[in-house]
Write an enzyme that holds these catalytic residues in place. Structure first.
Site, PDB file in Angstrom:
ATOM      1  N   ARG A  16      -0.459  13.666 -16.288  1.00 52.82           N
ATOM      2  CA  ARG A  16      -1.655  13.388 -15.097  1.00 52.82           C
ATOM      3  C   ARG A  16      -1.220  12.971 -13.982  1.00 52.82           C
ATOM      4  O   ARG A  16      -1.714  12.422 -13.580  1.00 52.82           O
ATOM      5  CB  ARG A  16      -1.740  12.055 -15.946  1.00 52.82           C
ATOM      6  CG  ARG A  16      -2.898  12.336 -17.010  1.00 52.82           C
ATOM      7  CD  ARG A  16      -2.957  11.528 -17.716  1.00 52.82           C
ATOM      8  NE  ARG A  16      -2.742  10.586 -19.333  1.00 52.82           N
ATOM      9  CZ  ARG A  16      -2.376   9.266 -18.919  1.00 52.82           C
ATOM     10  NH1 ARG A  16      -3.853   8.361 -19.024  1.00 52.82           N
ATOM     11  NH2 ARG A  16      -1.692   9.025 -19.810  1.00 52.82           N
ATOM     12  N   LYS A  23       7.846  12.341 -12.963  1.00 54.40           N
ATOM     13  CA  LYS A  23       6.906  11.107 -12.657  1.00 54.40           C
ATOM     14  C   LYS A  23       8.013   9.461 -12.316  1.00 54.40           C
ATOM     15  O   LYS A  23       7.306   9.220 -10.764  1.00 54.40           O
ATOM     16  CB  LYS A  23       6.776  10.796 -14.022  1.00 54.40           C
ATOM     17  CG  LYS A  23       5.426   8.765 -14.087  1.00 54.40           C
ATOM     18  CD  LYS A  23       5.059   8.929 -14.885  1.00 54.40           C
ATOM     19  CE  LYS A  23       5.015   8.725 -16.253  1.00 54.40           C
ATOM     20  NZ  LYS A  23       3.916   8.526 -17.082  1.00 54.40           N
ATOM     21  N   ASN A 165       1.772  -4.356 -27.916  1.00 56.47           N
ATOM     22  CA  ASN A 165       3.084  -4.046 -27.018  1.00 56.47           C
ATOM     23  C   ASN A 165       3.293  -3.129 -25.689  1.00 56.47           C
ATOM     24  O   ASN A 165       2.937  -2.267 -26.431  1.00 56.47           O
ATOM     25  CB  ASN A 165       3.700  -2.989 -28.557  1.00 56.47           C
ATOM     26  CG  ASN A 165       5.302  -2.648 -28.222  1.00 56.47           C
ATOM     27  OD1 ASN A 165       6.325  -3.060 -27.770  1.00 56.47           O
ATOM     28  ND2 ASN A 165       5.262  -0.745 -28.964  1.00 56.47           N
ATOM     29  N   ALA A 419      13.601   6.958  44.305  1.00 56.03           N
ATOM     30  CA  ALA A 419      12.167   7.781  43.292  1.00 56.03           C
ATOM     31  C   ALA A 419      12.416   9.310  44.002  1.00 56.03           C
ATOM     32  O   ALA A 419      12.146   9.753  44.138  1.00 56.03           O
ATOM     33  CB  ALA A 419      10.505   7.392  43.457  1.00 56.03           C
TER      34      ALA A 419
END
Ligand code: UD1
Ligand code: MG
Length: 453
Positions: A16, A23, A165, A419
């Site tokens: 599933r 899984k 259970n 710069a």
């Protein structure tokens, strides 16, 4: 002391999940489900741990090779009793604890309650308002457990029983072998049920005890992405509560994710949507702005991380100001009072106290001294297409905006870089260095115009 074996059942298909990944390797809070169970199991060392795997082949033992556990293949999968049978040759202790690889959040404190009676069979059970799908705990008139009946084999009367259970049980090892040998698959599912050992224990006069988990989520299993997402939220909520109780300010405990180990000092405040991965330390008075991601890093006291910052394997000193939108990559070491502003990326670089790079810069493979100002748009050109080179910027340097520092290169103490310079050779200390075309003005120049048709 009772020597404990742990058997983790992890051979189920996980159909599933609709995924190619076994899984038990799907992550919950950043770790595979099975890893949660193994991390709990190792707390009961020095007993043996045995993982019964099946679906997904070698991917399961490979992903968890760092654990001192044996992995046994169950092929085909003929039921939970058959699964434990495969583990038998690896067990030698007094008591065997059976856990499920897809029930990740079982807590050590609950398991400890199961080891009190090493001569008995101890079942972990829980009362559910909807017991559908579970094996039911059948008790006699005196209230003693007489058997477990699987739902598909249960009578209507038995199906009404709400004590179920969880699958987790502790069984004396010397009895287990004989009981497993006697299992039959003459039942509704044609499987060898581990649960049938309960009736055998009763018949033999072995006491059967039940204990209950402290929290229902400890025994929740994962069979689908829906259940995985539910359990993830439950666990993140638990972690959030833990930090709130400890005094951490969380703007929203429902939008807070810890995927690993987070350690917080006093008066830490965390805004919404933050993710902490691996091992993260936030010292006293650290603030983390919204949607920041911090992985395997140390943030020292009083530092503020502004929103949308990404910090990975970095060490950040005290009272720094980081972000918003800053990125500290592996090997970044910032000392005190450093400012790293928006769209600044730092990698494998040390930046000493009081230095600033406030806008749009890349500082890679560099050593930056104290009180340095790195202007907007400065880039260390550390890579020549084949090798990486270092840039050294000494104390009190001022780097003008839009400067490229072509490594290997050094900017001496107190130097100023004009710069827009491209610096390819070392810049001497306490001087101005510039490398740019001179500005000219063309008198009488006319802008082109469109011709008339
Ligand atoms: C099992 C119990 C049931 C209990 C429920 C709790 C049995 C016969 N039933 O039922 O009493 O209420 O768990 O969730 O034990 N597995 C293997 N190999 C196998 C079969 C299963 O490793 O051949 C593993 C699965 O990966 C899973 C666990 O054992 O981790 C339980 O298997 P599952 O098929 O979910 O058992 P249930 O029928 O739900
Ligand atoms: Mg199940």
């Amino acid at each position: 002391m009772t020597l404990l074996n742990i058997v983790i059942l992890a051979a189920g298909k996980g159909k599933r999940m609709h995924s190619d990944l076994p899984k038990v390797l799907h992550p919950l809070a950043g770790r595979p489900l099975l890893q949660h169970v193994l991390d709990t199991a190792v707390q009961f060392a020095p007993g043996k741990t045995c993982v019964v795997y099946g679906h997904g082949g070698e991917a399961v033992p490979q992903a968890l090779a760092q654990y001192d556990a044996s992995f046994v293949l169950q092929e085909p999968q003929l039921g939970t009793g058959h699964a434990v049978q495969q583990a038998l040759p690896h067990l030698d202790g007094d008591l065997t604890l059976v856990l499920y690889g897809d029930v990740p959040l079982i807590q050590p404190a609950t398991l400890e309650k199961m080891f009190n009676q090493p001569a008995a069979l101890t079942l972990l059970t829980i009362h559910l308002s909807n017991p559908a799908g579970y094996g039911r705990i059948v008790r006699d008139a005196a209230g003693n457990v007489s058997s477990i009946v699987e739902e598909k084999d249960a009578t209507l009367e038995q199906r009404a029983i709400r004590e179920v259970n969880t699958g987790i049980l502790a069984v004396p090892n010397h009895l287990l072998q004989g009981w497993l040998a006697k299992l039959s698959n003459a039942n509704a599912q044609g499987e060898y049920y581990l649960t049938d050992i309960v009736a055998m224990a009763v018949a033999q006069g072995v006491p059967v005890h039940t204990v209950h988990p402290a929290h229902a989520w400890e025994v929740m299993g994962v069979n689908s992405k829906v259940q995985l997402a539910e359990l993830e939220r439950i666990w993140q909520h638990e972690q959030a509560q833990h930090f709130l109780v400890q005094g951490v300010t969380l703007a929203d405990p429902a939008r807070f994710d810890v995927r690993g180990k987070l350690v917080c000092g006093r008066d830490v405040a965390i805004d919404i949507g933050c993710i902490f991965e691996g091992e993260v330390h936030l010292a006293n008075n650290v603030r983390v702005g919204a949607y920041s991601i911090i992985r395997n890093s140390h943030i020292a006291a009083g530092t503020h991380i502004e929103s949308y910052s990404h910090i990975d394997q970095a060490e950040v000193g005290d009272n720094c100001r980081i972000g918003p939108y800053a990125r500290l990559r592996p090997g970044s070491k910032l000392h005190s009072d450093v400012h790293i502003g928006n769209f600044v990326e730092v990698k494998n670089s040390e930046i000493a106290a009081g230095s600033k790079a406030n806008h749009l810069s890349y500082v890679g493979d560099s050593s930056v001294g104290s009180r340095v100002n790195i202007g907007a748009g400065t880039i260390t050109c550390n890579y020549d297409g084949a090798n990486k080179h270092r840039t050294i910027i000494e104390d009190d340097v001022f780097i003008g905006s839009n400067t490229q520092l072509v490594a290997p290169v050094k900017v001496g103490h107190g130097a100023t870089i004009g710069a827009g310079s491209t610096i390819t050779r070392d810049a001497p200390e306490n001087t101005l260095t510039l490398a740019r075309a001179k500005q000219i003005t063309v008198p009488g120049w006319q802008r082109p115009t469109k011709g008339k048709k």
